[in-house]
Design a protein around this motif. Structure first.
Motif, short mmCIF file in Angstrom:
data_model
loop_
_atom_site.label_atom_id
_atom_site.label_comp_id
_atom_site.label_asym_id
_atom_site.label_seq_id
_atom_site.Cartn_x
_atom_site.Cartn_y
_atom_site.Cartn_z
N GLY A 102 4.50 2.73 8.21
CA GLY A 102 3.24 3.47 8.20
C GLY A 102 3.28 4.67 9.15
N ILE A 162 5.53 7.46 7.75
CA ILE A 162 4.88 8.18 6.64
C ILE A 162 3.83 9.15 7.19
N ASP A 195 0.82 -1.22 0.00
CA ASP A 195 0.00 0.00 0.00
C ASP A 195 0.85 1.27 0.00
N ASP A 196 2.08 1.16 0.53
CA ASP A 196 2.91 2.36 0.62
C ASP A 196 3.95 2.45 -0.49
N SER A 203 5.19 5.86 -1.60
CA SER A 203 6.15 6.54 -0.73
C SER A 203 7.56 6.00 -0.95
#
Lengths: 494, 494
Positions: free
Chosen positions: B436, B439, B388-389, B392
């Motif tokens: 997470g 971020i 999902d990241d 980033s």
């Protein structure tokens, strides 16, 4: 010059299909390789150089006759009777190396390589049996990000080598789309599948009508040659027609939708669409725009080799040939996912993906597009008048070199006029003359050969220009380097 | 990982005598080639690349049996039945090219070349069948300045590649000195001359006593092998003894005087002394000192090839082998004047002179001497926690690259610990962690892997150092590039 006693002399010629390349061409190809290598290293790819030879079994070519060199490769028998062959690409040696060194490699293993590859094929105009390829591959990652990274990096590499934005497009598809089409259509015979793929690969050139003939009974071309067809059922052929018709100049996501709507993709095809969607997400996250990298269902590429995504990089340069006719450069390279090559050695399926391009082909495209970069200059030539003044000549040469300016002493035995002609053929920016009078007066005469060339090319038709470039000038010996430097700098702005 | 169906698998191994070279080794050899090329181009030498193959007759090797590949080279028959072979040096292809292109070349023609050469010989430890050589040659000049230039440029090239002053010496002699000695001694049989030259070539290793036996009846070595001698008359042998005894560590002029005094040189020998005196004058005018380039009558080199001056570059590095024993590196390259090679093709004698050195050999000498230059760094590795990241992670990678820092995203499927191990194996200066929480907080955690390596190596045993290199730190996301840059810069000064 005396005659040698031996009357039997070999002819001075290179073997057919092997080229000699001189200064400017070599410099251009080296610059491309250096610029692309810098990009690839910045992306974390490590250089690898393997030997020129691989064992023939490692290359994966079938040896039809143990007494005969391999078709298509340059092969010979080693003194232990094993056949070995010069590499015909950089992928087979990578697969062998990765299988051999797998335990000690950081995984995934990213590597790039460049160097000559050899093909034992019929040479022709512009068709060589030795040429330089530049490859980058990631072994050990099944992630779509790995494919996307290869594609995005290839785009950055091509731009670093001199292509402007919009001068290249990478078209991406997936081999499994065809697996799915054949599966769903009940086509199981590998030969029939291969014949059909070869037919589809000609879509670009023949259009649907020609492909349809090749998917059916066969095709008679303009020259009267008949090619046997794949004999697909009509229903399968029309599914393929719809599939190829889903090509569009839309975004990647739009193209995926169009392919999905064309139908008949079967389970493998649906999986392929999933993979392509993952690549699209990664490309988008990497900020790769929709024009530079497109999805295109008509891409087939590398029939026997690839197992998933396939890429093809196409040049969009407008160039002309010797006769002024417009030329389309077409494919400059490509690649894709090949998950079975390492397994040939280890028996363990190992995911891998890569991209390769032809360095000479890119070089000639850049030349044709006027983007070859700076032309390598010849050295400044110091003229020789008298053996007695050698010290003065050598000092001038060495002073120029110490200032970073390429320079040389004329080393033949010819007179002044021939030396000037020599300097001109060397593409020297200037000739340096240190006659006895000049040496005695602490002076030096410098002939601006670039000014002469510019004048000859009609670039020097105004008085201001002529005043600025006097052609030949005598200056203080101490001003040698600064005068030469001014000539070189003035020339680089013409 | 699934098993492939095919049970017959080739073994993953490179052919004997062919090496795979990875990142750091490749980088070092490329740096040497680049640095030497820059020097050679500044001296006015133009790059030339010829194909890997030459026709066997152009290589000048005798084909004993038309059905059998050539001894010593990798040869095969082309489809037109002509034998071709991979080049075993860069000189034979140059001679072929110069003969073929003579009319269109600027004369004298200065060229340099580097690339692999292939020898079909028995491989052994450190003995390869493919290795990179770097050559520079001037074709078309009979001037002693041409020889002197090649020698002076070779010295500058070796220094540019990393050798310090005093770490190499070029020893120079002249093949015609031996012609003169044999002539004056009445030795006309070419086989006898060759046997004698081979004996003299061993002076360095066997000393005069061993050479004397080989010039006489023959020699039984320590292993019990008997080598047949040249059977020279005693008088000739003692002239040679005096000649070899004239070697000294004096200036070039002093050595020439000593050689002249040793006597028995004949007309060819006197001419050779004249040529050497000319080379000495040119070297001195080029400001080449008396220690870096010496005259040495014991240099024989390239028995069948050279026609005048011969050069040998010797490394004077104090190094040790794996077991800590002192190792003498010895010859790194050499060259000389070969006025007959182009004439093999054209029938016209064409003066030529050149120098060649082994790139891998120089690379390993520089490594042994601790002068290999900067070690290539691995890329910064960005750790993957969650799909999902991805955005980033990819943004961090691309920001680092845009700042000129090599960086990559981990693309495998393993967990955190394996990713850290991967980063360490990649020789990454740092690992970047964007969990997470980080971020969300606009932060990034950076692990200083160099600090870890330094600590492991015992370089970090004081508190000040530990305070300066905290090992792991969480900083504002905006400080990613500056923090990584600080780590890389701190490491380069350890």
């Amino acid at each position: 010059m005396t005659d040698t006693p031996d009357p039997i002399r070999p002819e001075a010629r290179a073997p057919r299909g092997f080229a000699d390349r001189r200064g400017p061409e070599v410099a251009q190809e080296r610059r491309i390789v250096r610029q692309v290598s810098e990009v690839y290293e910045r992306w974390g790819f490590e250089a690898l150089e393997t030997g020129a030879f691989e064992y023939a079994d490692a290359l994966g070519k079938f040896l039809p006759d143990a007494d005969r060199p391999n078709e298509g490769v340059f092969a010979l028998q080693d003194d232990d009777e094993q056949w070995m062959a010069l590499r015909y690409d950089h992928t087979a040696p990578l697969a062998r190396f990765a299988a051999q060194s797998w335990e000690t490699l950081p995984k995934p293993y990213r590597r790039y390589a460049f160097g000559p590859v050899w093909r034992n094929e019929k040479p022709g105009p512009g068709r060589f049996r030795e040429f330089v390829q530049c490859d980058a591959d990631t072994v050990g990652s099944d992630r779509p990000e790995a494919d996307a990274e290869i594609i995005a990096m290839a785009c950055e590499g091509l731009q670093a080598a001199g292509l402007a934005e919009g001068q290249a497009v990478v078209r991406v598809s997936n081999r499994k789309l065809f697996d799915g089409l054949f599966e769903a259509g009940g086509i199981t015979d590998p030969i029939q599948r291969l014949t059909a793929l070869r037919a589809i690969d000609k879509f670009d050139r023949l259009g649907w009508e020609g492909v349809a003939q090749l998917l059916g009974e066969g095709r008679l071309d303009d020259s009267g040659d008949y090619t046997k067809g794949a004999n697909l059922p009509l229903g399968v052929a029309s599914t393929i027609e719809a599939f190829l018709g889903s090509a569009s100049e839309g975004t990647r996501a739009e193209t995926l939708d169009a392919i999905a709507r064309s139908g008949g993709l079967g389970a493998a095809g649906e999986a392929a669409l999933e993979e392509l969607a993952g690549i699209d997400r990664a490309l988008t996250a990497m900020r790769v725009d929709q024009v530079t990298v497109r999805f295109d269902p008509t891409i087939v590429r590398g029939l026997e080799y690839y197992t998933g995504a396939v890429f093809e990089a196409e040049l969009l340069l407008d160039t002309t040939d010797d006769k002024g006719r417009p030329v389309r450069f077409g494919s400059i390279g490509g690649g894709g996912r090949y998950d079975d090559l390492v397994a040939r050695f280890t028996g363990q399926s190992t995911p891998a993906t890569g991209f390769s391009f032809g360095v000479s082909r890119l070089a000639s495209a850049l030349r044709a597009a006027g983007r070859a970069g700076e032309v390598a200059r010849g050295p400044v030539v110091v003229i020789v008048f008298s053996q007695d003044d050698m010290q003065s000549y050598l000092d001038a040469v060495s002073e120029l070199r110490a200032a970073g300016i390429a320079a040389e002493l004329y080393l033949g035995r010819a007179g002044m006029k021939a030396q000037m002609k020599y300097a001109d053929r060397r593409n020297a920016p200037a000739a340096v003359m240190l006659g006895g009078d000049e040496i005695a007066a602490g002076q030096v005469t410098i002939k601006d050969l670039d000014a002469g060339r510019a004048a000859a090319a009609g670039l020097a038709d105004n008085e201001a220009w002529k005043a600025a470039r006097p052609g030949q000038q005598t200056v203080a010996r101490a001003d040698l380097v600064s005068t030469i430097r001014a000539i070189i700098e003035a020339s680089s702005t013409i």
